[in-house]
Design a protein around this motif. Structure first.
Motif, mmCIF file in Angstrom:
data_model
loop_
_atom_site.group_PDB
_atom_site.id
_atom_site.type_symbol
_atom_site.label_atom_id
_atom_site.label_comp_id
_atom_site.label_asym_id
_atom_site.label_seq_id
_atom_site.Cartn_x
_atom_site.Cartn_y
_atom_site.Cartn_z
ATOM 1 N N TRP A 52 62.636 26.698 27.421
ATOM 2 C CA TRP A 52 61.286 25.996 27.289
ATOM 3 C C TRP A 52 61.293 24.644 27.436
ATOM 4 C CZ3 TRP A 52 57.081 28.818 27.709
ATOM 5 C CH2 TRP A 52 57.016 30.328 27.570
ATOM 6 N N ARG A 108 57.091 23.768 30.878
ATOM 7 C CA ARG A 108 56.728 25.164 30.744
ATOM 8 C C ARG A 108 55.792 25.282 29.513
ATOM 9 N NH1 ARG A 108 62.467 27.005 32.467
ATOM 10 N NH2 ARG A 108 62.310 27.137 34.823
ATOM 11 N N LEU A 109 56.050 24.596 28.429
ATOM 12 C CA LEU A 109 55.453 24.574 27.139
ATOM 13 C C LEU A 109 53.816 24.162 27.516
ATOM 14 C CD1 LEU A 109 57.953 23.447 24.558
ATOM 15 C CD2 LEU A 109 57.151 25.695 24.870
ATOM 16 N N LEU A 121 52.078 26.950 29.469
ATOM 17 C CA LEU A 121 52.051 28.071 28.581
ATOM 18 C C LEU A 121 50.755 27.799 27.833
ATOM 19 C CD1 LEU A 121 52.279 30.739 26.920
ATOM 20 C CD2 LEU A 121 54.014 29.393 25.318
ATOM 21 N N LYS A 149 56.471 32.829 21.986
ATOM 22 C CA LYS A 149 56.400 31.591 22.017
ATOM 23 C C LYS A 149 55.050 30.829 21.487
ATOM 24 C CE LYS A 149 59.033 28.455 22.711
ATOM 25 N NZ LYS A 149 59.789 27.757 21.682
#
Length: 182
Positions: free
Chosen positions: A27, A31-32, A35, A62
């Motif tokens: 992660w 990418r976080l 998301l 997540k």
């Protein structure tokens, strides 16, 4: 970002290469952020997972860790989920498939043992036991055709605590009602 668009974040090249690939997924801050943006845009966990090359469970886990809102408690999302389930359940093929899957799972002694253990564990929780008892008592009152009054529900809970089954409980409620009317 809209559904189906290519993410600004490249998926992990090994993410779908078996269980080992998912373990190698990292992660990154990009990418976080991806998301978070997709989650808040109400993109499904499955779609986000497909875009990143990971499972929907990994996405949901997540999101939970990040403290993103639980969509199951959002009334709008719950209504959509409810409608989708009702629509799916109206299809006899879907019902037959689900029924067959449950029968197949239940035929496995290991699954039955896990389910039994989970029920025992849940029943050990006083809050769960009280909620289930109230639900059972309300069903007994409805079955007896009595108004849903606190006194009827409390009496049914007491009968359940004494070990009475549904039929005996309903009979007792009806006897109590007849005695009160006389």
């Amino acid at each position: 970002m809209t559904m189906g668009a290519t993410p600004a974040v490249a998926p992990d090249a090994n993410a779908r290469a078996g269980s080992g690939g998912r373990k190698n997924f990292k992660w990154t801050p990009e990418r976080l952020e991806f998301l978070r943006a997709e989650w808040l845009a109400n993109t499904s966990p499955l779609a986000i997972g497909q875009l990143l090359g990971i499972t929907k469970s990994a996405v949901s886990a997540k999101a939970n860790v990040l403290g993103l809102p639980d969509r199951r408690t959002d009334p709008e999302v719950r209504a959509r989920m409810s409608e989708a389930r009702k629509k799916a359940w109206a299809d006899p093929e879907v019902r037959a498939r689900m029924s067959e899957a449950r029968k197949k799972a239940w035929a496995d002694p290991e699954v039955r043992a896990r389910m039994s253990e989970a029920r025992k564990k849940a029943w050990a929780d006083p809050e769960v036991r009280a909620r289930k008892s109230r639900s059972w008592a309300r069903k007994a009152v409805r079955t007896a055709g009595l108004p849903m009054l606190k006194q009827h529900v409390d009496r049914a809970i007491a009968l359940r605590a004494q070990g009475h089954d549904m039929e005996t409980c309903v009979d007792a409620l009806l006897r109590d009602q007849s005695a009160a009317a006389a």
